[in-house]
Design an enzyme around this catalytic site. Sequence first.
Site, PDB file in Angstrom:
ATOM      1  N   MET A  26       0.849  -1.202   0.000  1.00  0.00           N
ATOM      2  CA  MET A  26       0.000   0.000   0.000  1.00  0.00           C
ATOM      3  C   MET A  26       0.884   1.252   0.000  1.00  0.00           C
ATOM      4  SD  MET A  26      -3.463  -0.953   2.016  1.00  0.00           S
ATOM      5  CE  MET A  26      -2.894  -0.743   3.667  1.00  0.00           C
ATOM      6  N   ASN A  28       4.167   3.890   0.914  1.00  0.00           N
ATOM      7  CA  ASN A  28       4.896   4.406   2.079  1.00  0.00           C
ATOM      8  C   ASN A  28       5.988   3.386   2.464  1.00  0.00           C
ATOM      9  OD1 ASN A  28       4.671   5.062   5.509  1.00  0.00           O
ATOM     10  ND2 ASN A  28       5.284   6.550   4.015  1.00  0.00           N
ATOM     11  N   HIS A  30       9.139   1.206   3.366  1.00  0.00           N
ATOM     12  CA  HIS A  30      10.256   1.266   4.306  1.00  0.00           C
ATOM     13  C   HIS A  30      11.140   0.055   4.067  1.00  0.00           C
ATOM     14  CE1 HIS A  30       7.906  -1.719   6.396  1.00  0.00           C
ATOM     15  NE2 HIS A  30       6.911  -0.859   6.574  1.00  0.00           N
ATOM     16  N   GLY A  32      11.449  -2.680   5.475  1.00  0.00           N
ATOM     17  CA  GLY A  32      10.745  -3.970   5.499  1.00  0.00           C
ATOM     18  C   GLY A  32      10.210  -4.321   4.112  1.00  0.00           C
ATOM     19  N   HIS A  33       9.562  -3.357   3.461  1.00  0.00           N
ATOM     20  CA  HIS A  33       9.055  -3.616   2.104  1.00  0.00           C
ATOM     21  C   HIS A  33      10.208  -3.943   1.152  1.00  0.00           C
ATOM     22  CE1 HIS A  33       5.730  -0.778   3.471  1.00  0.00           C
ATOM     23  NE2 HIS A  33       5.051  -1.806   3.038  1.00  0.00           N
ATOM     24  N   GLN A  57     -10.407  -2.596   2.465  1.00  0.00           N
ATOM     25  CA  GLN A  57      -9.948  -3.258   3.691  1.00  0.00           C
ATOM     26  C   GLN A  57      -9.921  -2.333   4.895  1.00  0.00           C
ATOM     27  OE1 GLN A  57      -6.101  -4.163   1.679  1.00  0.00           O
ATOM     28  NE2 GLN A  57      -5.170  -3.855   3.678  1.00  0.00           N
ATOM     29  N   GLN A 150      -2.784 -12.381   7.950  1.00  0.00           N
ATOM     30  CA  GLN A 150      -2.982 -12.060   6.527  1.00  0.00           C
ATOM     31  C   GLN A 150      -2.215 -13.057   5.649  1.00  0.00           C
ATOM     32  OE1 GLN A 150      -2.856  -7.995   4.634  1.00  0.00           O
ATOM     33  NE2 GLN A 150      -0.744  -8.547   4.200  1.00  0.00           N
ATOM     34  N   SER A 182       6.617  -0.606  10.228  1.00  0.00           N
ATOM     35  CA  SER A 182       5.244  -0.509   9.736  1.00  0.00           C
ATOM     36  C   SER A 182       5.017   0.929   9.286  1.00  0.00           C
ATOM     37  CB  SER A 182       4.272  -0.837  10.874  1.00  0.00           C
ATOM     38  OG  SER A 182       2.986  -0.332  10.583  1.00  0.00           O
TER      39      SER A 182
HETATM   40  O1  PAF Z   1      -0.233  -5.791   3.675  1.00  0.00           O
HETATM   41  C1  PAF Z   1      -0.630  -4.888   2.910  1.00  0.00           C
HETATM   42  O2  PAF Z   1       0.056  -3.890   2.660  1.00  0.00           O
HETATM   43  C2  PAF Z   1      -2.008  -5.003   2.281  1.00  0.00           C
HETATM   44  O3  PAF Z   1      -2.894  -5.636   3.134  1.00  0.00           O
HETATM   45  C3  PAF Z   1      -1.985  -5.678   0.895  1.00  0.00           C
HETATM   46  C4  PAF Z   1      -1.526  -7.124   0.995  1.00  0.00           C
HETATM   47  C5  PAF Z   1      -1.075  -4.914  -0.044  1.00  0.00           C
HETATM   48  C6  PAF Z   1      -3.397  -5.696   0.296  1.00  0.00           C
HETATM   49  O4  PAF Z   1      -3.883  -4.402   0.142  1.00  0.00           O
END
Ligand code: PAF
Length: 279
Positions: A26, A28, A30, A32-33, A57, A150, A182
């Site tokens: 989504m 932003n 960091h 971690g991503h 969501q 998730q 996060s």
């Molecule tokens: O973990 C997230 O950033 C979101 O839940 C995802 C998996 C991109 C779905 O919108």
Amino acid sequence: MKIISSIDELRDQLRGQLRTAFVPTMGNLHEGHLSLMRLARKHGDPVVASIFVNRLQFGPNEDFDKYPRTFQADIDKLEKEGVYVLFAPTERDMYPEPQEYRVQPPNTLGNILEGEFRPGFFTGVTTIVLKLFSCVQPRVAVFGKKDYQQLMIVRNMSKQFALPTEIIAAETWRADDGLALSSRNGYLSAEERAEAPQLYRLLNEVADEVRSGHLDMFELERTAMARLAGRGWKPDYIAIRKRSDLQPPTGGDLANNEPLVVVAAAKLGTTRLIDNLEI
Ligand code: PAF
């Protein structure tokens, strides 16, 4: 890196790619991503990332409007990681008409823990993930263990719908003081940021208690919640669960050394943090 917003253009760009590794986000972004992008590269080629803040969501009183959007900085980071395509659809691209068909995870997994406190959250997640998979058609997709439930729900969805996408789990990336990275950490004040690593410390203490033979799970959970509350947090849950299905372990499970995980969600000020630790 190609930045694509239209589904048709994305399909044209990825046509014939059989080993695509996908990281949905989504934004932003960091460290971690970025660790997810690096793991994706080990499992496939090309690497495709997506940025889409998925309204479906978010609950009506959640942070959809103020969710941090840092598109240009995200692009720079993804370019440095050698990502081939960034899929960044608008809401109109993704939901040109109301999304009436949705994925419904089973209540036993979708309505507990996060699902209990965020009704509809996992329906929103699985619906967008299925749709993104349909657009990208990845061979593998990487999800972080930080969002433990998730990850499990998406993995089960992929299996039950026989999707050709293998779900790869990435370890949680932590700051030096243990706080799980996060996007929502950015909401914390300086004082709250100093307090935030307590959540992970507490999870470690709970895990140590279990490892050293303390098997009254209810008592451990209750004490941990009370300790957080005593420091000014508002805990939603701290729960010791089986890794296999996130259900509470029975006496038999404990006797059989069933692998466990302790999962937690708590509010610090107005910021809700989640974390977990495999025991
Ligand atoms: O973990 C997230 O950033 C979101 O839940 C995802 C998996 C991109 C779905 O919108």
